[in-house]
Design an enzyme around this catalytic site. Structure first.
Site, PDB file in Angstrom:
ATOM      1  N   GLY B  12      45.530  35.573  32.952  1.00 42.37           N
ATOM      2  CA  GLY B  12      43.992  35.679  32.620  1.00 42.37           C
ATOM      3  C   GLY B  12      43.902  37.025  31.727  1.00 42.37           C
ATOM      4  O   GLY B  12      44.514  37.942  32.173  1.00 42.37           O
ATOM      5  N   THR B 141      46.383  42.593  35.837  1.00 38.77           N
ATOM      6  CA  THR B 141      45.363  41.826  36.515  1.00 38.77           C
ATOM      7  C   THR B 141      44.298  42.281  37.164  1.00 38.77           C
ATOM      8  O   THR B 141      44.403  43.450  37.784  1.00 38.77           O
ATOM      9  CB  THR B 141      46.323  40.788  37.458  1.00 38.77           C
ATOM     10  OG1 THR B 141      45.307  40.205  38.319  1.00 38.77           O
ATOM     11  CG2 THR B 141      46.964  41.630  38.436  1.00 38.77           C
ATOM     12  N   ASP B 143      43.206  41.029  39.386  1.00 39.11           N
ATOM     13  CA  ASP B 143      43.061  40.914  40.983  1.00 39.11           C
ATOM     14  C   ASP B 143      43.909  42.036  41.684  1.00 39.11           C
ATOM     15  O   ASP B 143      43.566  41.680  43.120  1.00 39.11           O
ATOM     16  CB  ASP B 143      43.814  39.520  40.975  1.00 39.11           C
ATOM     17  CG  ASP B 143      43.073  38.277  40.691  1.00 39.11           C
ATOM     18  OD1 ASP B 143      41.667  38.456  40.642  1.00 39.11           O
ATOM     19  OD2 ASP B 143      43.589  37.447  40.000  1.00 39.11           O
ATOM     20  N   MET B 187      35.382  37.352  41.798  1.00 37.00           N
ATOM     21  CA  MET B 187      36.657  36.504  41.818  1.00 37.00           C
ATOM     22  C   MET B 187      37.664  36.935  42.752  1.00 37.00           C
ATOM     23  O   MET B 187      37.638  38.242  43.213  1.00 37.00           O
ATOM     24  CB  MET B 187      37.301  36.877  40.201  1.00 37.00           C
ATOM     25  CG  MET B 187      36.567  35.899  39.139  1.00 37.00           C
ATOM     26  SD  MET B 187      37.486  36.360  37.387  1.00 37.00           S
ATOM     27  CE  MET B 187      36.522  34.929  36.579  1.00 37.00           C
ATOM     28  N   ARG B 189      41.080  34.423  44.427  1.00 38.30           N
ATOM     29  CA  ARG B 189      41.218  33.100  45.096  1.00 38.30           C
ATOM     30  C   ARG B 189      41.983  33.433  46.606  1.00 38.30           C
ATOM     31  O   ARG B 189      41.466  32.711  47.541  1.00 38.30           O
ATOM     32  CB  ARG B 189      42.144  32.244  44.506  1.00 38.30           C
ATOM     33  CG  ARG B 189      41.587  31.522  43.297  1.00 38.30           C
ATOM     34  CD  ARG B 189      41.253  30.114  43.497  1.00 38.30           C
ATOM     35  NE  ARG B 189      40.177  29.607  42.791  1.00 38.30           N
ATOM     36  CZ  ARG B 189      39.307  28.623  43.384  1.00 38.30           C
ATOM     37  NH1 ARG B 189      39.977  27.887  44.336  1.00 38.30           N
ATOM     38  NH2 ARG B 189      38.027  28.344  42.747  1.00 38.30           N
ATOM     39  N   GLU B 244      35.297  34.362  45.900  1.00 36.84           N
ATOM     40  CA  GLU B 244      35.268  33.025  45.355  1.00 36.84           C
ATOM     41  C   GLU B 244      36.178  31.983  46.463  1.00 36.84           C
ATOM     42  O   GLU B 244      36.115  30.860  46.597  1.00 36.84           O
ATOM     43  CB  GLU B 244      35.624  32.670  43.935  1.00 36.84           C
ATOM     44  CG  GLU B 244      37.046  33.318  43.693  1.00 36.84           C
ATOM     45  CD  GLU B 244      37.592  32.784  42.423  1.00 36.84           C
ATOM     46  OE1 GLU B 244      36.939  32.109  41.588  1.00 36.84           O
ATOM     47  OE2 GLU B 244      38.496  33.660  41.802  1.00 36.84           O
ATOM     48  N   GLN B 299      33.073  39.694  34.714  1.00 36.70           N
ATOM     49  CA  GLN B 299      33.689  40.592  35.246  1.00 36.70           C
ATOM     50  C   GLN B 299      35.047  41.323  34.854  1.00 36.70           C
ATOM     51  O   GLN B 299      35.688  42.278  35.054  1.00 36.70           O
ATOM     52  CB  GLN B 299      33.666  40.429  36.992  1.00 36.70           C
ATOM     53  CG  GLN B 299      34.669  39.462  37.191  1.00 36.70           C
ATOM     54  CD  GLN B 299      34.481  38.842  38.559  1.00 36.70           C
ATOM     55  OE1 GLN B 299      34.406  39.224  39.748  1.00 36.70           O
ATOM     56  NE2 GLN B 299      33.717  37.659  38.520  1.00 36.70           N
ATOM     57  N   ARG B 300      35.892  40.341  34.108  1.00 36.69           N
ATOM     58  CA  ARG B 300      37.111  40.573  33.472  1.00 36.69           C
ATOM     59  C   ARG B 300      36.875  40.765  32.046  1.00 36.69           C
ATOM     60  O   ARG B 300      38.057  41.317  31.490  1.00 36.69           O
ATOM     61  CB  ARG B 300      38.046  39.501  33.738  1.00 36.69           C
ATOM     62  CG  ARG B 300      37.883  38.067  33.119  1.00 36.69           C
ATOM     63  CD  ARG B 300      39.069  37.266  33.352  1.00 36.69           C
ATOM     64  NE  ARG B 300      38.752  36.005  32.514  1.00 36.69           N
ATOM     65  CZ  ARG B 300      39.082  34.677  32.806  1.00 36.69           C
ATOM     66  NH1 ARG B 300      39.774  34.497  33.856  1.00 36.69           N
ATOM     67  NH2 ARG B 300      38.922  33.622  32.013  1.00 36.69           N
TER      68      ARG B 300
END
Lengths: 406, 406
Positions: B12, B141, B143, B187, B189, B244, B299-300
């Site tokens: 991503g 990332t 994340d 974001m 998962r 999310e 946001q990314r």
């Protein structure tokens, strides 16, 4: 006798409405007005007696600078509408009794359509009861749908945020080697100004958005499908910008099509946005990756990405309101008129409030392309000057500093 | 014999991954590497022979500066996974035949979990066939879910965007004198790092978000309702941040609850996000105004709101990869370790790629509050340094300038 002023904010918040508040306050102090009161939650604050003294809050230049880049309405807002006429004058008497009690001789109201209606009624009532007060409206709305003025304070910053976000989403959507359609939903129930502004995103190395749909044009799913297919002949990743308020020629909002009687597993009504509806539609109809993005309130609250032109003009609008009041004007709204000069310049004046109240300005046809899926070069010429220049908020601990009313 | 390098980006996109690319390129030129190739769409570019010469593209310092603040993956990305083992070596042979043909002795791969798996496999294969090449992975990332490293490049800028946006939404939601609940979907998962970062939004005059729900904790609708009611005792406008990926203790995603078999008027499946589901839930259960906001890819991709710390570190990660390769390392990933000093400092080193590949780091329990609806002070101490400092992109015609591969 002291000569005091009160200022209020009304309608939907914007990223520039506090710059106008700063302009009113600064202008009022320059003009020698004794005390500048603020009414909290617009005209409701006068009725509920939630009044602050701005002189005690805005005590330094630094605070005024922070206020200028603080998004939303520092003094809060309301959607309150004054009674239609004076047949029952209770509310009007209450407001003017407050004015009398604090020697208020100037009332500045920053807002949209409804707020200008408030200005119109109050100035009319003042005349009727022969109360000496100057009442001036100052326009604000990201929607840019107010008549008479060239554009509205707040539109430029929202337009800049939208164009920058569309550009970033375009970069993001381009990274994979596959077909995708991204639908970006932009605010605007009746007027497509903000969605049109997405076209400002284009530059020599970025062609998105590929398609633009405004509420001024009836939306057709079939035409939309054809348009997307046509773009896909040349581009893998299609960016589509749509107004939240697009509707079919039968008059039903696209966003309603997914919510007609549907309920989720809890029995809650399933409400969906326009982008989400089109995302599902594209996925099922064209069979490619689809993503709906709703810019939501971020587009009107992004104090971190402001148009310097907009913020400076918004501040000037506030100052001009004070100057107009000092000239003895009342029942007026401040407007901006573009000069005929080669380079962009805005001249300020005022107009009778009745020209502005309750009128709605939509995107004219010569700003919409013949194919009805884009804007014209004329629109770009109109809107481009409004997003020029940057102004950055102060940062503390990594984040923009906001001025907040305690 | 020339000694060339190739660099690719995978997974991503982020707002900082191009700063790492700039770091690799700058480091490689400093180290005397002859030609720096770029593979378009990650490892797929080598298989499809879509290769560019970065030396011919990044010809000035100005371009490198623009690259640093251009969001998403300049070289494109892929989700391609190499074959599990070498039983059918066709793909590996193809890649190494390309390496041979261009005298590639250095391969830098910027990506997340899957990309580190690619680094692991290619370095192992190189050893097997005794091909002299240094293969180094560089983490990225938003994340922040990669093991071993203190944090991942890209996380800080996304965290800053999220915290700033939450702060702005809080201003926006506060303007009306009525009860409202705003649910912001962020974001993540499986790992709640980004949602946790919304807590950085708080300062002495802004308490939002009032509630935070991470995927590390099973989500309960009843507990959520109680939590919101509790906050409403003190605050009219409640801001809730949710990942999310939150799911119930039975294991079903909240975002799935609205999409089970529902279709809209066209028969399309009605997909909804977590925020939208909770918006509908709040409106029906608590009877107050509710709004769901999905920060989505913005946001990314927000190159206009970057953490200077993140961008500078991301650049350094790239340079450190070259240094590690020059030391003869291969099959390694660059990591950052926080020094014990009073003030924040990051030290770079490398780790065996097997420590990083396919491992996932979630938010540890001591970063989650006892009530499971907030983060702890320990998390704030951890995350706050990562969003410090600003770096602004160049602007042209009112918008950030991006470097785009033609």
């Amino acid at each position: 006798m002291a000569s005091n002023a009160i200022v209020g904010q009304s309608g939907g918040p914007t990223a520039a409405i506090n710059a106008t508040l700063a302009g009113v306050f600064t202008g009022a102090k320059k003009a020698g007005i004794d005390t500048v009161f603020g009414t909290v939650n617009g005209i409701e604050g006068i009725l509920k007696n939630t009044i602050v003294k701005l002189d005690e809050i805005l005590t330094s230049n630094d605070q005024i600078e922070i206020l200028k880049t603080t998004p939303a309405s520092f003094l809060g807002s309301c959607r309150y509408k004054l009674p239609k006429d004076f047949s029952d004058p209770t509310v009007f008497e209450q407001i003017f009794s407050f004015f009398r009690s604090r020697d208020i001789r100037y009332f500045f109201y920053i807002g949209g359509n409804d707020s200008m209606d408030t200005v119109a009624k109050l100035s009319e009532y003042a005349k009727q009861i022969d109360y000496d007060i100057q009442i001036i409206g100052v326009p604000k709305t990201i929607d840019n749908d107010l008549a008479v003025t060239d554009h509205t304070p707040g539109f430029g910053s929202a337009a800049k945020y939208i164009a920058a976000s569309v550009k970033e989403v375009a970069r993001d959507s381009d990274v994979y080697d596959l077909k995708s359609v991204t639908i970006i939903e932009i605010m605007g129930r009746h007027a497509g100004w903000l969605t049109a502004a997405s076209a400002l995103s284009r530059c020599e190395n970025s062609v998105a958005p590929h398609l633009i749909y405004l509420p001024e044009v009836p939306f057709s799913y079939e035409k939309f499908t054809e348009d997307v297919k046509h773009v896909q002949e040349n581009y893998s990743n299609v960016i589509v910008c749509v107004s939240e308020g697009i509707k079919t020629k039968e008059g039903s909002f696209v966003c309603e099509s997914a919510s007609s009687g549907l309920t989720d597993v809890f029995g809650h009504k399933c409400l969906s946005g326009t982008a989400k509806v089109l995302e599902n539609y594209v996925r099922d109809t064209l069979g490619c990756k689809a993503r709906g993005i709703e810019l939501n309130v971020l587009q009107r609250a992004a104090g971190h990405l402001l148009s310097r032109t907009d913020i400076e003009e918004s501040f000037s609008f506030g100052q001009e309101a004070v100057l107009a009041a000092m000239r003895g004007e009342t029942g007026k709204m401040i407007i901006g008129t573009r000069s005929d000069s080669e380079s962009y310049q805005l001249q300020f004046s005022s107009t009778d409030i009745k020209n502005a109240a309750n009128a709605e300005k939509t995107v004219p046809l010569d700003y919409i392309s013949d194919g009805k899926n884009d804007v014209t070069e004329e629109f770009i010429k109109y809107a481009s000057p409004l997003i020029q220049g940057e102004i950055y908020p102060q940062y503390q601990n990594g984040l923009p500093v906001h001025l907040v009313l305690k």
